[in-house]
Design a protein around this motif. Structure first.
Motif, PDB file in Angstrom:
ATOM      1  N   ASP A   1       6.971  12.812  22.695  1.00 27.70           N
ATOM      2  CA  ASP A   1       6.088  12.731  21.840  1.00 27.70           C
ATOM      3  C   ASP A   1       6.760  13.686  20.240  1.00 27.70           C
ATOM      4  O   ASP A   1       7.650  13.292  19.535  1.00 27.70           O
ATOM      5  CB  ASP A   1       4.743  13.685  21.355  1.00 27.70           C
ATOM      6  CG  ASP A   1       4.104  13.401  20.368  1.00 27.70           C
ATOM      7  OD1 ASP A   1       3.711  12.137  20.099  1.00 27.70           O
ATOM      8  OD2 ASP A   1       2.651  14.197  19.995  1.00 27.70           O
TER       9      ASP A   1
ATOM     10  N   GLN B   1       8.905  11.174  17.503  1.00 29.65           N
ATOM     11  CA  GLN B   1       8.186  11.502  16.397  1.00 29.65           C
ATOM     12  C   GLN B   1      10.102  11.648  14.976  1.00 29.65           C
ATOM     13  O   GLN B   1       9.513  11.326  14.009  1.00 29.65           O
ATOM     14  CB  GLN B   1       7.908  13.167  16.060  1.00 29.65           C
ATOM     15  CG  GLN B   1       6.831  13.187  14.705  1.00 29.65           C
ATOM     16  CD  GLN B   1       6.740  12.759  13.578  1.00 29.65           C
ATOM     17  OE1 GLN B   1       5.456  11.958  14.604  1.00 29.65           O
ATOM     18  NE2 GLN B   1       6.861  12.195  12.683  1.00 29.65           N
TER      19      GLN B   1
ATOM     20  N   ASP C   1       0.841   8.770  12.046  1.00 30.89           N
ATOM     21  CA  ASP C   1       2.296   8.819  13.025  1.00 30.89           C
ATOM     22  C   ASP C   1       1.668   8.935  14.246  1.00 30.89           C
ATOM     23  O   ASP C   1       2.527   8.373  15.728  1.00 30.89           O
ATOM     24  CB  ASP C   1       2.918  10.258  12.011  1.00 30.89           C
ATOM     25  CG  ASP C   1       4.014  10.052  10.731  1.00 30.89           C
ATOM     26  OD1 ASP C   1       3.929   8.973  10.592  1.00 30.89           O
ATOM     27  OD2 ASP C   1       4.721  11.443  11.090  1.00 30.89           O
ATOM     28  N   GLU C   2       1.215   9.267  14.986  1.00 29.46           N
ATOM     29  CA  GLU C   2       0.567  10.128  15.596  1.00 29.46           C
ATOM     30  C   GLU C   2      -0.048   8.369  16.638  1.00 29.46           C
ATOM     31  O   GLU C   2       0.235   7.780  17.651  1.00 29.46           O
ATOM     32  CB  GLU C   2      -1.013   9.968  16.402  1.00 29.46           C
ATOM     33  CG  GLU C   2      -1.370  10.403  17.649  1.00 29.46           C
ATOM     34  CD  GLU C   2      -2.682  11.356  17.955  1.00 29.46           C
ATOM     35  OE1 GLU C   2      -3.876  11.309  18.281  1.00 29.46           O
ATOM     36  OE2 GLU C   2      -2.268  12.608  17.298  1.00 29.46           O
TER      37      GLU C   2
ATOM     38  N   ARG D   1       3.527   6.250  16.976  1.00 29.12           N
ATOM     39  CA  ARG D   1       4.348   7.195  18.542  1.00 29.12           C
ATOM     40  C   ARG D   1       3.416   6.014  19.436  1.00 29.12           C
ATOM     41  O   ARG D   1       4.641   6.509  20.820  1.00 29.12           O
ATOM     42  CB  ARG D   1       3.520   8.911  18.361  1.00 29.12           C
ATOM     43  CG  ARG D   1       5.493   9.296  17.307  1.00 29.12           C
ATOM     44  CD  ARG D   1       4.881  10.759  17.494  1.00 29.12           C
ATOM     45  NE  ARG D   1       3.667  11.881  18.065  1.00 29.12           N
ATOM     46  CZ  ARG D   1       3.026  12.126  16.787  1.00 29.12           C
ATOM     47  NH1 ARG D   1       3.070  11.790  15.818  1.00 29.12           N
ATOM     48  NH2 ARG D   1       2.190  12.774  17.087  1.00 29.12           N
TER      49      ARG D   1
END
Length: 511
Positions: A247, A251, A295-296, A299
């Motif tokens: 993660d 990021q 963003d999650e 990702r």
């Protein structure tokens, strides 16, 4: 002796337990299963590695539709085209969920990633993003130069090695090729070989990749026997730590891409000739819909792309070249086709693949014999349904043994023989009803099929065009299957290769 009494009771109760389980199955009209079902373990005692072969043996003895017990979980094991069609066509929505396994919790963003999410609005949105924005024909075509560049780079490396030493270990070449292709399409960076921008970042990435494939496919009996969860606590802790690193890396990558886009401004638009990476495409969408393209989500999608699009393609390449080495007449025929239709004046291109029917037959026969997802990704039923006339309870995990189906003599003539000619004249690239479906079928089929076929076809075709290949010492290449979800070769492929006379000139033109 009093201590014999409990043993006597157990000796009497165990047969009663087995008989009651058998008649309960009959009463509920559930599919058959091996008679011996152990308390707590169920049928786990039957498992040996590799799993797809163990399950194939169970199906051959007890039937193509079985309801097994993996500890506390009911598992529908399917090993026939008709049953697979019932599950993935008529009952497609019912079986569109994924089981909640430890891997999905910790590296699948708590069951919200594209691979691990249950069927519903969230999954449909993710699938739509991938189909329309990431893996569309238009997007793949725009990025074809990345794939061509990396394949040419691999050919160059093999050429250099075979000038000094005829022995070439191909597994690492295939693996690094697919990882570089995926990461250049994802974020515009390569992490293996030459032209690596940031050495420390590359080391960090390579360590994450190694741990992902090592831990992601690890067997966790605690998923099936809750009483043993504590025994596998170390594995769970390793998965948690791995996901933190994955993660964090992704990021940082998003931040870098966002910074580049801000610095480039309008010059980064595709209308101006710039080709956006996958992350840049999603960041552009984020500007208009920030509440969804978080963003999650980005990702999560990129990690799924990375895991699903590398090991599978590189494995298929390795199996394919291994088969060709064991069947030199097929290799020669494929080389003659490429010589006639592409020639010696240029390197093979992706656009040539549609004009190379025999090469496509080789790809299909490779994926028939050695599917890199021999059990597909498991599904789970959301409600009770019927398969082959049997009642299947809600919450049942579905395993389709593709390996069994694609090697069953009821479905294929001489299935253990490598015969690409069996596909001559057939329409479509990889499917033959439900007798062959290496990318799955239905709603949860693999969205990366087109990309995978382009990569494998271009890579194998280029190696066939540029080199003459032979087995080392004349011995047959070991085709033993290793353990793991993607069915790797037990012994990495090493072969003799010799560059063809025209190759040096072609490589100098593309330098």
């Amino acid at each position: 002796m009093d201590f014999l009494n409990p043993l006597l009771y157990l000796a009497l109760l165990f047969p009663l337990y087995l008989i009651s389980k058998h008649f309960h199955r009959k009463f509920k009209n559930h599919p058959p299963a091996p008679f011996l079902t152990l308390p707590l373990l169920g049928h786990l005692y039957l498992f040996k590695k590799p799993l797809h072969r163990a399950l194939d043996n169970i199906s051959s003895r007890h039937g193509p539709v079985l309801l097994l017990e993996f500890g506390s979980r009911k598992v529908l094991l399917v090993a026939s085209p008709s049953a697979a069609e019932e599950c993935l066509s008529r009952n497609d929505i019912v079986f569109a969920n994924r089981p909640h396994l430890m891997a999905g919790k910790h590296i699948g963003y708590n069951y919200t990633s594209l691979a691990w999410s249950s069927y519903g609005d969230h999954w449909r949105n993710l699938r739509k993003i991938v189909a329309l924005e990431i893996l569309s024909t238009h997007r793949l075509q725009m990025l074809h130069e990345i794939r061509a560049d990396e394949v040419n780079s691999m050919v160059r490396k093999v050429h250099e090695v075979c000038q000094a030493d005829s022995h070439v270990e191909m597994k690492s070449y295939f693996f690094e090729l697919t990882l570089n292709v995926m990461m250049r399409m994802i974020a515009g960076k390569r992490y293996y070989g030459e032209n690596v921008e940031d050495i420390e970042e590359a080391k960090r990435f390579r360590a994450i990749v190694t741990d992902t494939f090592r831990l992601g496919g690890a067997t966790n009996v605690g998923d099936f026997v809750p009483a043993l969860k504590g025994v596998f606590k170390e594995l769970e802790n390793s998965l948690v730590e791995l996901q933190h690193r994955r993660d964090s890396f992704m990021q940082d990558m998003i931040k870098d891409c966002r910074k580049r886009m801000e610095n480039d401004g309008d010059r980064r638009t595709e209308s101006a000739g710039k080709k956006k990476s996958f992350v840049e495409v999603l960041l552009s969408l984020q500007e208009n819909e920030p509440e969804y393209y978080k963003d999650e989500i980005i990702r999560s999608l990129m990690l799924v792309m990375l895991a699903a699009g590398t090991d599978t393609s590189s494995g298929t390449m390795e199996w394919g070249l291994s088969l060709l080495l064991n069947h030199p007449q097929v290799l020669k025929k494929a080389q003659m086709e490429i010589d006639e239709r592409v020639g010696h004046e240029r390197l093979l291109e992706e656009s040539d693949l549609a004009n190379l029917p025999y090469l496509n037959c080789i790809l299909k026969e490779t994926m028939r014999m050695y599917p890199v997802g021999p059990l597909l990704i498991p599904h789970e039923s959301s409600e009770e349904c019927t398969v082959a006339g049997y009642r299947i309870p809600a919450g049942t995990m579905l395993m389709v043994n593709l390996y069994s189906i694609q090697r069953d003599p009821k479905n294929w003539d001489e299935p253990e023989k490598f015969r690409p000619e069996r596909f001559e004249g057939s329409e479509g690239v990889t499917r033959d009803g439900y007798k062959m479906m290496p990318f799955g079928s239905g709603r949860r089929s693999c969205p990366g099929e087109s990309l995978g076929l382009r990569m494998v076809g271009l890579s194998l075709g280029s190696l066939i065009q540029c080199f003459d290949w032979e087995r080392i010492g004349g011995e047959m290449v070991d085709m033993t299957e290793g353990t793991g979800l993607s069915m790797p070769k037990a012994t990495p492929l090493t072969a003799n290769c010799k560059a063809r006379p025209f190759v040096a000139g072609l490589l100098s033109q593309t330098a």
